[in-house]
Motif scaffolding. Structure first.
Motif, PDB file in Angstrom:
ATOM      1  N   PHE A   1      -3.077  -1.013 -13.181  1.00 13.08           N
ATOM      2  CA  PHE A   1      -3.758   0.190 -12.688  1.00 13.08           C
ATOM      3  C   PHE A   1      -2.729   1.118 -12.041  1.00 13.08           C
ATOM      4  CE2 PHE A   1      -4.487  -3.456  -9.781  1.00 13.08           C
ATOM      5  CZ  PHE A   1      -3.593  -3.087  -8.780  1.00 13.08           C
ATOM      6  N   ALA A   2      -3.134   2.375 -11.821  1.00 14.88           N
ATOM      7  CA  ALA A   2      -2.233   3.330 -11.155  1.00 14.88           C
ATOM      8  C   ALA A   2      -2.459   3.251  -9.651  1.00 14.88           C
ATOM      9  CB  ALA A   2      -2.539   4.740 -11.647  1.00 14.88           C
ATOM     10  N   PRO A   3      -1.407   3.426  -8.856  1.00 16.82           N
ATOM     11  CA  PRO A   3      -1.599   3.447  -7.400  1.00 16.82           C
ATOM     12  C   PRO A   3      -2.547   4.584  -7.006  1.00 16.82           C
ATOM     13  CG  PRO A   3       0.743   3.348  -7.948  1.00 16.82           C
ATOM     14  CD  PRO A   3       0.003   3.579  -9.235  1.00 16.82           C
ATOM     15  N   THR A   4      -3.253   4.396  -5.925  1.00 13.01           N
ATOM     16  CA  THR A   4      -4.106   5.484  -5.430  1.00 13.01           C
ATOM     17  C   THR A   4      -3.210   6.559  -4.829  1.00 13.01           C
ATOM     18  OG1 THR A   4      -4.260   4.529  -3.205  1.00 13.01           O
ATOM     19  CG2 THR A   4      -5.937   3.850  -4.809  1.00 13.01           C
TER      20      THR A   4
ATOM     21  N   GLN B   1      -1.759   5.356  -1.652  1.00 14.94           N
ATOM     22  CA  GLN B   1      -0.644   4.421  -1.838  1.00 14.94           C
ATOM     23  C   GLN B   1       0.633   5.186  -2.189  1.00 14.94           C
ATOM     24  OE1 GLN B   1      -2.669   1.927  -4.686  1.00 14.94           O
ATOM     25  NE2 GLN B   1      -2.835   0.204  -3.255  1.00 14.94           N
TER      26      GLN B   1
ATOM     27  N   ASP C   1      -8.280   0.447   5.616  1.00 13.92           N
ATOM     28  CA  ASP C   1      -9.492  -0.330   5.650  1.00 13.92           C
ATOM     29  C   ASP C   1      -9.344  -1.532   4.726  1.00 13.92           C
ATOM     30  OD1 ASP C   1     -11.976  -0.707   6.619  1.00 13.92           O
ATOM     31  OD2 ASP C   1     -12.644   1.324   6.133  1.00 13.92           O
ATOM     32  N   VAL C   2     -10.168  -2.539   4.949  1.00 19.11           N
ATOM     33  CA  VAL C   2     -10.133  -3.693   4.057  1.00 19.11           C
ATOM     34  C   VAL C   2     -10.311  -3.218   2.617  1.00 19.11           C
ATOM     35  CG1 VAL C   2     -10.846  -5.547   5.582  1.00 19.11           C
ATOM     36  CG2 VAL C   2     -12.567  -4.010   4.681  1.00 19.11           C
ATOM     37  N   GLY C   3      -9.473  -3.761   1.751  1.00 18.33           N
ATOM     38  CA  GLY C   3      -9.587  -3.408   0.345  1.00 18.33           C
ATOM     39  C   GLY C   3      -8.903  -2.112  -0.048  1.00 18.33           C
ATOM     40  N   SER C   4      -8.189  -1.489   0.887  1.00 17.05           N
ATOM     41  CA  SER C   4      -7.561  -0.209   0.548  1.00 17.05           C
ATOM     42  C   SER C   4      -6.250  -0.410  -0.217  1.00 17.05           C
ATOM     43  CB  SER C   4      -7.321   0.619   1.812  1.00 17.05           C
ATOM     44  OG  SER C   4      -6.537  -0.109   2.727  1.00 17.05           O
TER      45      SER C   4
ATOM     46  N   THR D   1      -1.684  -4.663   0.428  1.00 17.79           N
ATOM     47  CA  THR D   1      -0.797  -5.704  -0.078  1.00 17.79           C
ATOM     48  C   THR D   1       0.194  -5.141  -1.093  1.00 17.79           C
ATOM     49  OG1 THR D   1      -2.693  -7.154   0.160  1.00 17.79           O
ATOM     50  CG2 THR D   1      -0.788  -8.057  -0.969  1.00 17.79           C
ATOM     51  N   LEU D   2      -0.322  -4.262  -1.950  1.00 21.18           N
ATOM     52  CA  LEU D   2       0.520  -3.648  -2.972  1.00 21.18           C
ATOM     53  C   LEU D   2       1.687  -2.898  -2.331  1.00 21.18           C
ATOM     54  CD1 LEU D   2      -0.086  -3.255  -6.083  1.00 21.18           C
ATOM     55  CD2 LEU D   2      -0.539  -0.892  -5.456  1.00 21.18           C
TER      56      LEU D   2
ATOM     57  N   ARG E   1     -14.784   0.218  -6.231  1.00 25.19           N
ATOM     58  CA  ARG E   1     -15.342  -0.513  -5.093  1.00 25.19           C
ATOM     59  C   ARG E   1     -16.857  -0.471  -5.157  1.00 25.19           C
ATOM     60  NH1 ARG E   1     -11.244  -2.142  -2.154  1.00 25.19           N
ATOM     61  NH2 ARG E   1     -10.448  -2.782  -4.130  1.00 25.19           N
TER      62      ARG E   1
ATOM     63  N   ASP F   1      -9.977 -12.795  -0.448  1.00 21.02           N
ATOM     64  CA  ASP F   1     -10.352 -11.914  -1.549  1.00 21.02           C
ATOM     65  C   ASP F   1     -11.005 -12.713  -2.674  1.00 21.02           C
ATOM     66  OD1 ASP F   1     -10.614  -9.720  -3.122  1.00 21.02           O
ATOM     67  OD2 ASP F   1      -8.476  -9.454  -3.528  1.00 21.02           O
TER      68      ASP F   1
ATOM     69  N   ARG G   1     -16.008  -6.534  -3.397  1.00 22.40           N
ATOM     70  CA  ARG G   1     -14.654  -6.498  -3.951  1.00 22.40           C
ATOM     71  C   ARG G   1     -14.664  -6.567  -5.468  1.00 22.40           C
ATOM     72  NH1 ARG G   1      -9.879  -8.089  -0.725  1.00 22.40           N
ATOM     73  NH2 ARG G   1     -10.298  -6.820   1.085  1.00 22.40           N
TER      74      ARG G   1
HETATM   75  P1  ADP Z   1      -6.170  -4.864   1.678  1.00 23.75           P
HETATM   76  O1  ADP Z   1      -5.054  -5.827   1.928  1.00 23.75           O
HETATM   77  O2  ADP Z   1      -5.833  -3.471   2.115  1.00 23.75           O
HETATM   78  O3  ADP Z   1      -7.482  -5.326   2.223  1.00 23.75           O
HETATM   79  P2  ADP Z   1      -5.695  -5.523  -1.032  1.00 23.75           P
HETATM   80  O4  ADP Z   1      -4.274  -5.160  -1.067  1.00 23.75           O
HETATM   81  O5  ADP Z   1      -6.051  -6.962  -0.858  1.00 23.75           O
HETATM   82  O6  ADP Z   1      -6.389  -4.712   0.136  1.00 23.75           O
HETATM   83  O7  ADP Z   1      -6.396  -4.889  -2.277  1.00 23.75           O
HETATM   84  C1  ADP Z   1      -7.733  -5.184  -2.602  1.00 23.75           C
HETATM   85  C2  ADP Z   1      -7.906  -5.284  -4.094  1.00 23.75           C
HETATM   86  O8  ADP Z   1      -7.692  -4.008  -4.704  1.00 23.75           O
HETATM   87  C3  ADP Z   1      -6.928  -6.237  -4.737  1.00 23.75           C
HETATM   88  O9  ADP Z   1      -7.634  -6.990  -5.672  1.00 23.75           O
HETATM   89  C4  ADP Z   1      -5.899  -5.310  -5.409  1.00 23.75           C
HETATM   90  O10 ADP Z   1      -5.344  -5.899  -6.540  1.00 23.75           O
HETATM   91  C5  ADP Z   1      -6.738  -4.111  -5.768  1.00 23.75           C
HETATM   92  N1  ADP Z   1      -5.985  -2.855  -5.805  1.00 23.75           N
HETATM   93  C6  ADP Z   1      -5.001  -2.476  -4.968  1.00 23.75           C
HETATM   94  N2  ADP Z   1      -4.545  -1.245  -5.300  1.00 23.75           N
HETATM   95  C7  ADP Z   1      -5.262  -0.834  -6.355  1.00 23.75           C
HETATM   96  C8  ADP Z   1      -5.275   0.362  -7.164  1.00 23.75           C
HETATM   97  N3  ADP Z   1      -4.438   1.371  -6.914  1.00 23.75           N
HETATM   98  N4  ADP Z   1      -6.162   0.437  -8.166  1.00 23.75           N
HETATM   99  C9  ADP Z   1      -7.017  -0.575  -8.409  1.00 23.75           C
HETATM  100  N5  ADP Z   1      -7.056  -1.728  -7.715  1.00 23.75           N
HETATM  101  C10 ADP Z   1      -6.197  -1.861  -6.689  1.00 23.75           C
END
Ligand code: ADP
Ligand code: MG
Length: 732
Positions: free
Chosen positions: A276-279, A282, A306-309, A312-313, A479, A584, A613
């Protein structure tokens, strides 16, 4: 006029040893300054605080007095078509001895709320009934409690147009505090000003002496606003000066490493390999981080999202920048469950680049459960530089863990670590590399700190300054929406319905979390995970597989329970908040929280973030009030969580409810609370004082100029320890 601010509070003639002890116990007041920093909570707008003798019948007035006694409630006889009225009346005596009556219609509870002995300001229209004056259904402002014969001096209060109301206790009522404050102010010698005239003039601030008097005894609202403005300025300006001072000091005594992104390097290739592409958010984070990483001084950046944002990436990318520069990186997380999960995520995200294969990246996991043999091997390879990336818990901080060349440190959920732990990992670089490179002073790696607990903008600005905070304010696409429901015991049948719903969802492959406040039966009346697990397994879901996870289980039992839930072999997972952070599992779509009133706003928000998620429409069910009555604050918290899933909005509400003091975590940091600042309302002042502090420290990083001597003294006075006190606030 000879009283000094630093004098003990007993130097105020009216304050005896007994009162001093009570002041200490209730409010930590020891000195005259402490007493004068016990600021009014609000002001009774009482142009009309009057003695009975001055009252005009038919006019509104505010009368202060001590409630003497209640008459028995009476009911008026029912007239046709009218509901009967309950009349509750009390007699109130003023300091002058004059007596009046207060009458309440249909408020029979008033005689429980206002016990005899209560001193209060009663506001309303004054009427005459026979020979007595009375006020019907007045506004009541309780000022405290007094023994017969001991009464606030109405005369002393009457000359004030605005009556200051203080945070009070049963034995230290507001009127008593007001009396002492006024006595102190009468005797106080003029207070010298520590702010240079230029700064005062530039920002239109009144003198400190006028502010201290004006906050307690204002003639009008303008005066109290101006006084408050000056006092807020002082609080925030000293804090900002300290933070900038500390930063200047750090920059002059430490050196960093540079880890700029390398075109065509692993960090680059990692982004290209993603499905996927970074947001946009990001991408903005990559820009911020590229700048920091490329600079020769240590990065201290806070990544909030926020959670899920997708934090980690961003973290992985930063870590790979270290590898691109021939260095190592470490990711530290607060729990083992999380460390294992991050390790798995990292390994699979990096798989396209080759992990733990010949010529690939070397990624290791180090926790308390790592076997002795593996640990020995990993430590050796960290020191030799063979391991590129390591994920771990506090185990990373232990003696014996040394890196050949640690370039980037990432700390996840930093609020879960103590200050010394956060600082600890930075010091794991082995000194040889630095000495070889000819560095003088300590060389620190770049530090990225991540948190999913949104920090209100006002607070982030206060503590960190916007330069060092990156916010991921955009969720990746896809989401799922989360519906939040609050269930109280009055809606008991909904519990059964919920269990039916969980069963239906389980059949379709979805999973549910059930979170409890306690592990085992404890001292507080609340659901515990062990019993809830037994109950659900035996009586509610005998047809489903239920698992249990809590912090007192053996690590491998915990991990195997998690694994069964993750794989779908179990559909319901009962746990404590060990699953609060980071877990997750896309198929988990239901989050049930028992005794939700026991959790804070950010905790509930974190828990809710475990669902939604990607597994379809998700639900968060908060059971509240089942084992304990709900307080007003708990009701507000739960209503806020039910009303929005926006973490920043919730963080602002949290700040509102809890106040600033606790958010500082001052017990941990040793920093004093803000006493008068309300960050939510004073954001502008945060920005103003930061700009002034930057200018001052920019010109004079160690307060060496004569005209800055008073500034330095004030910062050190407020933050005992001066420079050192601010170390605790570092983001890294
Ligand atoms: P956080 O640590 O901020 O709660 P995560 O890094 O665990 O969030 O990311 C949550 C989910 O979203 C993971 O499954 C990750 O692979 C996915 N994800 C992260 N960045 C993107 C993106 N740009 N596009 C789609 N999915 C993404
Ligand atoms: Mg995370």
């Amino acid at each position: 006029m000879s009283l000094r601010l630093d004098a003990p509070v007993t130097a105020v003639a009216e304050v005896g040893p007994k009162a001093a002890k009570a002041l200490d116990e209730a409010f930590g007041v020891h000195t005259v300054r402490d007493l004068l920093e016990h600021y009014p909570r609000r002001y009774q707008d009482a142009g009309e605080v009057l003695d009975l003798a001055e009252v005009e019948v038919g006019e509104p007035a505010t009368l202060i007095g001590r409630l003497v006694e209640w008459s028995p409630s009476r009911r008026t006889r029912t007239r046709r078509g009218n509901r009967p009225l309950t009349i509750t009346e009390a007699r109130v005596r003023q300091a002058s001895g004059a007596v009046f009556t207060v009458t309440f219609f249909n408020q029979p509870w008033r005689n429980r709320q206002l016990r005899p002995g209560t001193v209060a300001a009663f506001s309303g229209k004054v009427e005459r009934f026979r020979s007595e004056l009375k006020i019907s259904t007045p506004d009541v402002q309780v000022l405290g409690h007094a023994e017969p014969g001991e009464m606030p001096d109405a005369e002393a209060l009457a000359h004030q147009r605005l009556l200051a109301l203080y945070p009070a206790t049963e034995s230290l009522p507001s009127w008593k505090l007001a009396g002492w404050v006024e006595a102190a102010l009468n005797e106080l010698e003029p207070v010298g000003d520590w702010l240079p005239d230029t700064i005062r003039a530039e920002h239109g601030l009144m003198s400190l002496d006028a502010a201290i008097r004006g906050i307690h005894l204002p003639d009008d609202h303008d005066e109290r606003h101006a006084a408050r403005r000056r006092l807020v300025f002082d609080e925030l300006f000293t804090l900002q000066l300290g933070l900038q001072w500390r930063r200047a000091h750090l920059e002059s005594t430490t050196a960093g490493v540079t880890n700029p992104p390398v075109t065509g390097g692993v960090a680059d290739r990692f982004l290209l390999s993603l499905p996927f592409a970074p947001t946009g958010a990001q991408d903005r984070a990559f820009v911020d981080l590229s700048e920091d990483l490329g600079r020769p001084w240590p990065m201290h950046r806070l990544l909030q999202g926020d959670v899920g944002s997708g934090k980690t990436l961003v973290a992985v990318w930063a870590m790979l920048c270290a590898v691109d520069n021939g260095r190592q990186a470490a990711l530290m997380v607060p729990t083992e469950v999380l460390a294992e999960q991050h390790h798995r995520t990292l390994t699979s995200l990096l798989a396209p680049l080759g992990v733990n294969v010949l010529d690939g990246l070397r990624v290791e996991l180090l926790t308390a459960s790592t076997t002795t043999a593996s640990r020995r091997r990993i430590l050796g390879e960290l020191l030799s530089g063979d391991v590129d990336l390591v994920v771990g818990t506090h185990a990373l901080l232990e003696e014996g863990v040394r890196f050949a060349d640690l370039g980037v440190v990432v700390v996840d959920e930093q609020h879960r670590f103590g200050v010394s732990q956060r600082v600890g990992l930075k010091e794991k670089r082995s000194a040889e590399a630095d000495t070889a490179a000819g560095a003088t002073g300590q060389v620190l790696p770049d530090v990225l700190v991540m948190t999913a607990t949104p920090i209100p903008r006002s607070l982030a600005l206060t503590l960190y300054g916007d330069l060092d905070v990156t916010v991921l304010d955009e969720l990746p696409p896809g989401r799922e929406p989360i519906t939040t429901q609050l269930i109280t015991p009055r809606q008991a049948s909904r519990r059964e319905k919920l269990y039916g719903f969980i069963r239906e969802q389980a059949v379709q492959g979805q999973r549910a979390f059930v979170v409890c406040p306690l592990v085992e039966e404890g001292e507080i009346p609340a659901t515990n995970a062990v019993e809830e697990y037994e109950r659900l397994r035996k009586h509610v879901f005998p047809d489903l597989e239920v698992e249990l996870v809590h912090g007192r289980m053996r690590p491998d039992d915990k991990e195997s329970a998690m694994a069964r839930f993750r794989a779908g072999q179990a559909q319901v997972l009962v746990s404590t908040t060990v699953i609060e952070v980071g877990v997750d599992i896309p198929e988990a779509t239901i989050m049930v929280v028992e005794d939700a009133e026991r959790f804070g706003i950010s905790q509930l928000h974190q828990l809710r973030g475990r669902v939604g998620r990607g597994g379809g429409r998700s639900f968060c069910v908060l059971f509240a009030g089942w084992n304990a009555a709900l307080t007003k604050d708990a009701e507000r918290r739960l209503a806020a969580v039910a009303a929005t899933t926006d973490g920043f909005e919730l963080s602002e509400t949290d700040l509102d409810i809890r106040g600033e003091g606790q958010l500082f975590g001052s017990k941990q940091s040793g920093l004093p609370d803000l006493k008068i600042t309300r960050l939510r309302k004073d954001v502008e002042m945060v920005e103003t004082t930061r700009a002034v502090a930057r200018r001052v420290i920019g010109d004079d990083p160690d307060f060496e100029f004569d005209q800055h001597a008073d500034l330095r003294r004030e910062v050190v006075r407020r933050y005992e320890g001066g420079l050192e006190a601010f170390a605790a606030l570092e983001t890294g």
